[in-house]
Every structure is written in structure tokens, then in C-alpha cells.
Design an enzyme around this catalytic site. Sequence first.
Site, PDB file in Angstrom:
ATOM      1  N   GLY A  10       0.806  -1.213   0.000  1.00  0.00           N
ATOM      2  CA  GLY A  10       0.000   0.000   0.000  1.00  0.00           C
ATOM      3  C   GLY A  10       0.837   1.260   0.000  1.00  0.00           C
ATOM      4  N   ILE A  12       1.451   3.715   2.398  1.00  0.00           N
ATOM      5  CA  ILE A  12       2.392   3.845   3.508  1.00  0.00           C
ATOM      6  C   ILE A  12       3.269   2.603   3.599  1.00  0.00           C
ATOM      7  CG2 ILE A  12       2.609   4.084   6.008  1.00  0.00           C
ATOM      8  CD1 ILE A  12       0.005   5.693   5.980  1.00  0.00           C
ATOM      9  N   ASP A  56      -4.143 -12.698   2.636  1.00  0.00           N
ATOM     10  CA  ASP A  56      -4.988 -11.871   3.487  1.00  0.00           C
ATOM     11  C   ASP A  56      -4.689 -12.180   4.953  1.00  0.00           C
ATOM     12  OD1 ASP A  56      -7.306 -10.731   4.866  1.00  0.00           O
ATOM     13  OD2 ASP A  56      -8.272 -10.664   2.897  1.00  0.00           O
ATOM     14  N   ALA A  77      -1.633  -3.384   7.429  1.00  0.00           N
ATOM     15  CA  ALA A  77      -2.806  -3.783   6.648  1.00  0.00           C
ATOM     16  C   ALA A  77      -4.080  -3.277   7.311  1.00  0.00           C
ATOM     17  CB  ALA A  77      -2.858  -5.300   6.514  1.00  0.00           C
ATOM     18  N   TYR A 180     -14.655   3.759  11.258  1.00  0.00           N
ATOM     19  CA  TYR A 180     -13.225   3.555  11.044  1.00  0.00           C
ATOM     20  C   TYR A 180     -12.446   3.812  12.326  1.00  0.00           C
ATOM     21  CZ  TYR A 180      -8.463   4.631   9.504  1.00  0.00           C
ATOM     22  OH  TYR A 180      -7.096   4.669   9.379  1.00  0.00           O
ATOM     23  N   LYS A 184      -9.936   1.284  14.552  1.00  0.00           N
ATOM     24  CA  LYS A 184      -8.531   1.567  14.861  1.00  0.00           C
ATOM     25  C   LYS A 184      -8.275   1.486  16.362  1.00  0.00           C
ATOM     26  CE  LYS A 184      -5.802   2.184  12.346  1.00  0.00           C
ATOM     27  NZ  LYS A 184      -4.993   1.161  11.599  1.00  0.00           N
ATOM     28  N   ARG A 248      -5.320  20.550  11.034  1.00  0.00           N
ATOM     29  CA  ARG A 248      -4.738  19.217  10.916  1.00  0.00           C
ATOM     30  C   ARG A 248      -3.208  19.312  10.941  1.00  0.00           C
ATOM     31  NH1 ARG A 248      -9.420  18.384  11.585  1.00  0.00           N
ATOM     32  NH2 ARG A 248     -10.801  16.944  10.457  1.00  0.00           N
TER      33      ARG A 248
END
Length: 359
Positions: A10, A12, A56, A77, A180, A184, A248
Site C-alpha cells: 500500500g 504507507i 490476506d 494492513a 473507522y 482503529k 490538521r
Amino acid sequence: MEILLTGGAGFIGSAIAARLAAAGHRVRVLDALLPAVHPDGRVPELPADVEFHHGDVRDGAVVAAALRGVDAVCHQAAMVGLGLDLADAPEYVGCNDLGTAVLLSAMAGAGVRNLVLAGSMVVYGEGRYLCAEHGVVAPGPRLVADLDAGRFEPPCPRCGAPLAPGLVTEDAAPDPRNVYAVTKLSQELLAGAWARACGGRVLTLRYHNVYGPGMPRDTPYAGVASLFRSALARGEAPLVLEDGGQRRDFVHVADVAAANLAALTAVAGRPAGSARAYNVGSGEVHTVGGMARALAAAYGGPEPVVCGQYRLGDVRHVTADSTRLRTELDWRPKVGFAAGMAEFATAPLRGAGGALGVG
């Protein structure tokens, strides 16, 4: 050190893979190449000495095989972003929390006790706020009536007075405000339970707004920097939500990769059964509108449009105090905001089909 890097293909993850390989570590990437990030299933370019496994983290047999001979795991991931609506909730929980649980179970069985976890500033919800009369306070939920009327700044929940935003530290109480964010926080709690149960060690890096070369383009799951850059590549003005005054901390992906290297170097020296979190931010506070203007100017594209629209799951202000990471792991961000935006304006993005291309 032999490192298993989940999600290493991905945005990052691939930057981390390159940084770890350059530092002399042996890197084994495990990535499911999910269609939301890799529409054609192709593997992005990784350093030649990085070993790639297509699989996965929700598949215990695949994870067990990938863990053989590993000294530490760097768990990147995850399904990222706010999503489109609550219909995304099962996929977020499946990818982020079930995937983490399967990985941790396999690590316990394999005797791997060192973990660096990709966390997020979203676990804080709103950042730190100060009321002139009541001191540090936690704003209540954002109200649709206020947002519809253009009242975006949260008031003091006790007296209704305006609040002054500040920097949030790792000791702030978690207050996840969308699905989300909940996933996390759950990842962190699962990792902490794993560490206590098997004598493991986990360092969680709570990323703030990461940007840089290789971000995915034209996807609703990307960060705001990618959305603005994608609009500019299409010849469109970046669309800024609310009034653009959201605060931010924009941190470059190269600095995030360096933070992971520092954490992986340090994690084995932590006490058995321990868990510790670190904010990863640049230390520079900017508004979303200011970032859009800087990026548009560097790109040479149209001026941003401030639309007044909003997403209920967003928060108004959240910016990082990264003192703990700087002092304990000797990490320093190297890419300043102006230089980073100038680079990002013309840097390659992951285009349709997962390929890198310049807009």
C-alpha cells in the site's frame, strides 16, 4: 532483523518497505491487494530484495506461513478512511479488527513477540480544547442543525463559549466518532490484550494526516490530500468542506516510514507485556483550506472552492503533540510543509489499475 510487513504494497506500507530494506533489514510483505487500493491486483514496485506474499491477514494459514522465521511484525494492513456510509461497517470491522485478531493469534502461536502497529489520530475524535472558564473540555457530538447553519466550531459543553484548539497528547481519552475510528481503537486494544497474554511488546504509531508520493487517486477512501491532488490532476478545483478552517497536522510519508524504522528498532527493548502509543505528526499546524491553497498553487491549478458541505463523521480540529516520539525514539520529521507540498504537487500517484502515474 527479519520483519513481516502486512499491507506492505500500500501507500504507507511500500514506503516503509523501502526504508526498512535500505536500513539492511530483511522484509517480507504480506498484502491482499484489495481492489479498493489495487484495482487490477498488480503488485506495485518494491525493492528487489523485498519478498512478496499475496495473502490476506484474515487467513490464519497464510499468516502462519508468512511468520516463519520472523523477528518482528509491522502491521499496516487496514481499510482506511471514513468510508461512504454505514454500509461499509462490516468490511471495516472485518479487515481491521478480524484481520488484526487473526494476526495476533498466529503471532502468539509462532512465538513472535514484537509488534509495531499502524494506529491513527482518529481514536481521539476531536482534539484538545480549552475553555477560558472551564479549562480542558471534551466537545459533545456535532449536531446536524449546527452544521447545516454553518456553525462548525464546537462550543464548550458546559457554558457554550468558544473553545481554543490545542495539541493532543497520547494520554488523551479515546473518543472515536466514526466506524473507522472505532476499528482503529479496537486494533490497539486487541494488541494490548495480546501483549499482556503472551508477554509481547507493542508500539502503536498514531499517524496524523499522511501524504506524499504514491497516494491512491480518485478513491473516496483516500485522505484529503489525495482527494485535492486528484481533483487538480483532473483539471478541477479542490473541493474544501465546511469553511476550510479545520486544523490538521500533515506529515510526509517518508517521515512516517522513518518512525516505523525507529519503532521496530526499539520494540524488542520494551518490557514484556507492554504497550505504548506514539503520535506521528510533523509538529506544524495547518488548516485544510490552507493546505488546499498551497497544493493548488504548487500544482498551478485552479483555486480551491470552499463549499460549506460537511461529513457528519468528521471532526473539527485534531493536531498532534509528538514530543513522546521525539524524546523516546529519537525521531524527527525531515520534510517541512512547504517543501512537502511542492513535491506532492507533481509526484506520482497510484492511478486507475494501481499503476503509478503523474496527473
